[in-house]
Design a protein around this motif. Structure first.
Motif, PDB file in Angstrom:
ATOM      1  N   LEU A  56       0.897  -1.366  -0.137  1.00 45.97           N
ATOM      2  CA  LEU A  56      -0.050   0.096   0.010  1.00 45.97           C
ATOM      3  C   LEU A  56       0.789   1.141   0.113  1.00 45.97           C
ATOM      4  CD1 LEU A  56      -2.951   0.334   0.368  1.00 45.97           C
ATOM      5  CD2 LEU A  56      -2.638   0.721   2.771  1.00 45.97           C
ATOM      6  N   LEU A  57       0.970   2.311  -0.994  1.00 45.22           N
ATOM      7  CA  LEU A  57       1.477   3.309  -1.048  1.00 45.22           C
ATOM      8  C   LEU A  57       1.346   4.107   0.330  1.00 45.22           C
ATOM      9  CD1 LEU A  57       1.335   4.637  -4.699  1.00 45.22           C
ATOM     10  CD2 LEU A  57       3.226   3.367  -3.439  1.00 45.22           C
ATOM     11  N   TYR A  58       0.165   4.064   0.918  1.00 39.02           N
ATOM     12  CA  TYR A  58      -0.101   4.711   2.289  1.00 39.02           C
ATOM     13  C   TYR A  58       0.697   3.699   3.368  1.00 39.02           C
ATOM     14  CZ  TYR A  58      -2.209   6.619   6.319  1.00 39.02           C
ATOM     15  OH  TYR A  58      -2.698   7.402   7.385  1.00 39.02           O
ATOM     16  N   GLY A  59       1.610   4.510   3.763  1.00 38.13           N
ATOM     17  CA  GLY A  59       2.627   4.003   4.870  1.00 38.13           C
ATOM     18  C   GLY A  59       3.701   3.094   4.193  1.00 38.13           C
ATOM     19  N   ALA A  60       3.548   2.746   2.635  1.00 39.40           N
ATOM     20  CA  ALA A  60       4.696   1.911   2.147  1.00 39.40           C
ATOM     21  C   ALA A  60       4.542   0.523   2.929  1.00 39.40           C
ATOM     22  CB  ALA A  60       6.077   2.189   2.197  1.00 39.40           C
ATOM     23  N   THR A  61       3.114   0.265   3.392  1.00 36.94           N
ATOM     24  CA  THR A  61       2.821  -1.033   4.122  1.00 36.94           C
ATOM     25  C   THR A  61       2.502  -2.058   3.315  1.00 36.94           C
ATOM     26  OG1 THR A  61       1.727   0.584   5.781  1.00 36.94           O
ATOM     27  CG2 THR A  61       1.109  -1.749   6.079  1.00 36.94           C
ATOM     28  N   VAL A  62       3.491  -3.085   3.624  1.00 39.74           N
ATOM     29  CA  VAL A  62       3.324  -4.650   2.756  1.00 39.74           C
ATOM     30  C   VAL A  62       2.023  -4.871   3.598  1.00 39.74           C
ATOM     31  CG1 VAL A  62       4.066  -6.511   2.323  1.00 39.74           C
ATOM     32  CG2 VAL A  62       5.609  -4.800   2.585  1.00 39.74           C
ATOM     33  N   ILE A  63       1.007  -5.383   2.732  1.00 40.51           N
ATOM     34  CA  ILE A  63      -0.383  -5.848   3.126  1.00 40.51           C
ATOM     35  C   ILE A  63      -0.821  -7.324   2.745  1.00 40.51           C
ATOM     36  CG2 ILE A  63      -1.504  -3.565   3.488  1.00 40.51           C
ATOM     37  CD1 ILE A  63      -2.868  -4.217   0.678  1.00 40.51           C
ATOM     38  N   SER A  64       0.348  -7.876   1.814  1.00 41.98           N
ATOM     39  CA  SER A  64       0.146  -9.358   1.484  1.00 41.98           C
ATOM     40  C   SER A  64       1.433  -9.888   1.037  1.00 41.98           C
ATOM     41  CB  SER A  64      -0.973  -9.451   0.377  1.00 41.98           C
ATOM     42  OG  SER A  64      -1.086 -10.691  -0.013  1.00 41.98           O
ATOM     43  N   LYS A 122      -6.180   5.522   8.225  1.00 39.64           N
ATOM     44  CA  LYS A 122      -5.328   5.396   9.208  1.00 39.64           C
ATOM     45  C   LYS A 122      -4.353   4.035   8.973  1.00 39.64           C
ATOM     46  CE  LYS A 122      -6.933   3.183  12.848  1.00 39.64           C
ATOM     47  NZ  LYS A 122      -7.624   2.705  14.019  1.00 39.64           N
ATOM     48  N   ALA A 123      -3.374   4.103   9.875  1.00 41.01           N
ATOM     49  CA  ALA A 123      -2.361   3.110   9.817  1.00 41.01           C
ATOM     50  C   ALA A 123      -3.068   1.543   9.802  1.00 41.01           C
ATOM     51  CB  ALA A 123      -1.436   3.123  10.880  1.00 41.01           C
ATOM     52  N   VAL A 124      -2.547   0.625   8.795  1.00 41.73           N
ATOM     53  CA  VAL A 124      -2.781  -0.779   8.829  1.00 41.73           C
ATOM     54  C   VAL A 124      -2.537  -1.595  10.004  1.00 41.73           C
ATOM     55  CG1 VAL A 124      -2.748  -2.559   7.461  1.00 41.73           C
ATOM     56  CG2 VAL A 124      -2.564  -0.454   6.290  1.00 41.73           C
ATOM     57  N   ARG A 125      -3.861  -2.109  10.505  1.00 40.02           N
ATOM     58  CA  ARG A 125      -3.478  -3.238  11.399  1.00 40.02           C
ATOM     59  C   ARG A 125      -3.237  -4.571  10.906  1.00 40.02           C
ATOM     60  NH1 ARG A 125      -2.179  -2.918  16.480  1.00 40.02           N
ATOM     61  NH2 ARG A 125      -3.851  -1.145  16.933  1.00 40.02           N
ATOM     62  N   GLY A 126      -1.771  -4.901  10.792  1.00 38.43           N
ATOM     63  CA  GLY A 126      -1.563  -5.838  10.196  1.00 38.43           C
ATOM     64  C   GLY A 126      -0.404  -5.862   9.244  1.00 38.43           C
ATOM     65  N   GLY A 127       0.339  -6.656   8.429  1.00 33.55           N
ATOM     66  CA  GLY A 127       1.119  -6.582   7.355  1.00 33.55           C
ATOM     67  C   GLY A 127       2.515  -6.459   7.691  1.00 33.55           C
ATOM     68  N   ILE A 128       3.145  -5.498   7.239  1.00 29.82           N
ATOM     69  CA  ILE A 128       4.396  -4.711   7.859  1.00 29.82           C
ATOM     70  C   ILE A 128       4.229  -3.238   8.032  1.00 29.82           C
ATOM     71  CG2 ILE A 128       6.801  -4.999   7.699  1.00 29.82           C
ATOM     72  CD1 ILE A 128       6.797  -7.391   5.826  1.00 29.82           C
ATOM     73  N   PRO A 129       3.733  -2.623   8.787  1.00 36.14           N
ATOM     74  CA  PRO A 129       3.828  -1.365   8.860  1.00 36.14           C
ATOM     75  C   PRO A 129       5.219  -0.820   9.275  1.00 36.14           C
ATOM     76  CG  PRO A 129       1.943  -2.065  10.338  1.00 36.14           C
ATOM     77  CD  PRO A 129       2.688  -3.329  10.019  1.00 36.14           C
ATOM     78  N   LEU A 130       5.510   0.327   8.966  1.00 33.11           N
ATOM     79  CA  LEU A 130       6.821   0.891   9.133  1.00 33.11           C
ATOM     80  C   LEU A 130       6.974   1.729  10.303  1.00 33.11           C
ATOM     81  CD1 LEU A 130      10.010   0.943   8.512  1.00 33.11           C
ATOM     82  CD2 LEU A 130       9.331   2.566   6.485  1.00 33.11           C
ATOM     83  N   VAL A 131       7.670   1.662  11.345  1.00 33.90           N
ATOM     84  CA  VAL A 131       7.533   2.613  12.481  1.00 33.90           C
ATOM     85  C   VAL A 131       8.683   3.360  12.274  1.00 33.90           C
ATOM     86  CG1 VAL A 131       8.111   2.786  14.941  1.00 33.90           C
ATOM     87  CG2 VAL A 131       6.254   0.903  13.766  1.00 33.90           C
ATOM     88  N   PHE A 132       8.517   4.709  12.111  1.00 30.59           N
ATOM     89  CA  PHE A 132       9.840   5.936  12.237  1.00 30.59           C
ATOM     90  C   PHE A 132       9.028   7.259  12.349  1.00 30.59           C
ATOM     91  CE2 PHE A 132      12.059   9.217   9.985  1.00 30.59           C
ATOM     92  CZ  PHE A 132      13.496   8.978  10.163  1.00 30.59           C
TER      93      PHE A 132
END
Length: 316
Positions: free
Chosen positions: A45-53, A75-85
């Motif tokens: 997902l481009l929002y957050g560069a979050t890996v969702i699958s 909002k931030a994704v619950r799950g996958g790989i959110p990036l904390v920074f």
């Protein structure tokens, strides 16, 4: 122009080249999916560069994502790989990050897709694809700039092979004063039954037990999950020593870190999961465990003009 009845047909593919990884955009250009010739695939997902699958060639999902996760950029994704920074949790006593929301702004910002690179050889098992994403102080919302007024740039790379998924981050201080930050890859791994899980590679390692008044303890033997778990380990054997998740004695995930000294192990269990509105199903904690590679026990200082790089590789 003379119409030749026997003119050659256009070639659909270049002869002699192996199949290429495919990269596609979907959902109004808000998601990027890469598919290897083997069928392994990853979606970011481009929002957050979050890996969702992250699925293997058989279509088996390797990451846990809540059924109630917001995937629309609200909002931030619950799950996958959110990036904390640039902060893990909140840090009201740390002046530079005291105004930032929980886990900082990287997971709540829209990243730019910078492109892909791939490697192929005669064997499809050697194919891989790397997707690069960028975020910088120049592209942040004005409200965030006011909360963290530093000049920086981030490049986040997601690399998929038939055997593994790697995520890496490069933090560059583009300003003229030092930056202090924390970074974490908040990986939710999907498992069949949390009661049958053991985590090894953390033996004899100190950890901060956030469920028990942030006491510092030492790990004895394998980690098992029998209740709410929130621990920050600094593994005794260093980042290159694998952290292994096994289920009934069979290895299901191996996590190796590069320049990320800490590992967070997290599972919300019954009461915590019940209290989170975006955690569904409420007993979903039985099918997930977070093994999070990061640098969060203390602060990383980056001088003007310097860069920091950290990575993890998850093998299944």
């Amino acid at each position: 122009m003379v119409d030749r009845p026997n003119k050659p047909m256009a070639l659909a593919t270049t002869p002699g080249l192996p199949p290429q990884p495919q990269v596609n955009f979907s959902h109004g250009n808000s998601r990027v999916t890469a598919v290897l010739p083997t069928g392994d695939n990853v979606t970011i997902l481009l929002y957050g560069a979050t890996v969702i699958s992250w699925k293997n060639r058989f279509g088996t999902e390797k990451l846990w994502v809540s059924d109630a996760a917001k995937l629309d950029g609200s909002k931030a994704v619950r799950g996958g790989i959110p990036l904390v920074f640039p902060v893990f949790g909140t840090s009201p006593d740390h002046a530079a990050t005291s105004k930032l929301p929980q886990h900082g702004f990287a997971r709540n910002s829209r990243w730019e897709f910078l492109g892909k690179s791939s490697s192929e050889s005669a064997g499809p098992s050697d194919s891989s694809v790397k997707l690069d994403f960028g975020l910088s102080s120049a592209t942040l919302d004005d409200s965030v700039k006011g909360q963290w007024p530093f000049t920086f740039s981030l490049i986040y790379s997601v690399t998929l092979t038939p055997e593994s998924l790697s995520t890496s981050i490069v933090v560059t201080n583009d300003g003229d004063k030092p930056i202090e930050f924390q970074v974490l890859m908040h990986t939710y791994l999907r498992v069949d039954d949390i009661s049958k899980i053991q985590v090894t590679g953390l033996e004899d390692s100190p950890y901060v037990d956030k469920v028990d008044a942030a006491k510092t303890k030492s790990q004895s033997g394998a980690v098992t999950i029998t209740g709410e778990t929130d621990r920050v380990y600094t593994p005794a054997k260093g980042p290159s020593h694998a952290v292994v998740v096994s289920e009934e004695g069979e290895e299901v995930f191996t996590v190796v870190r590069d320049n990320l000294k800490d590992v967070v192990v997290w599972n919300p269990w019954t009461e915590k999961a019940a209290g989170m509105g975006d955690f569904e199903p409420k007993d979903g904690f039985k099918q997930m465990i977070c093994i999070e590679a990061g640098a969060v026990n203390g602060w990383t200082t980056l001088d003007a003009g310097d860069a920091f790089e950290g990575a993890q590789t998850i093998s299944d």
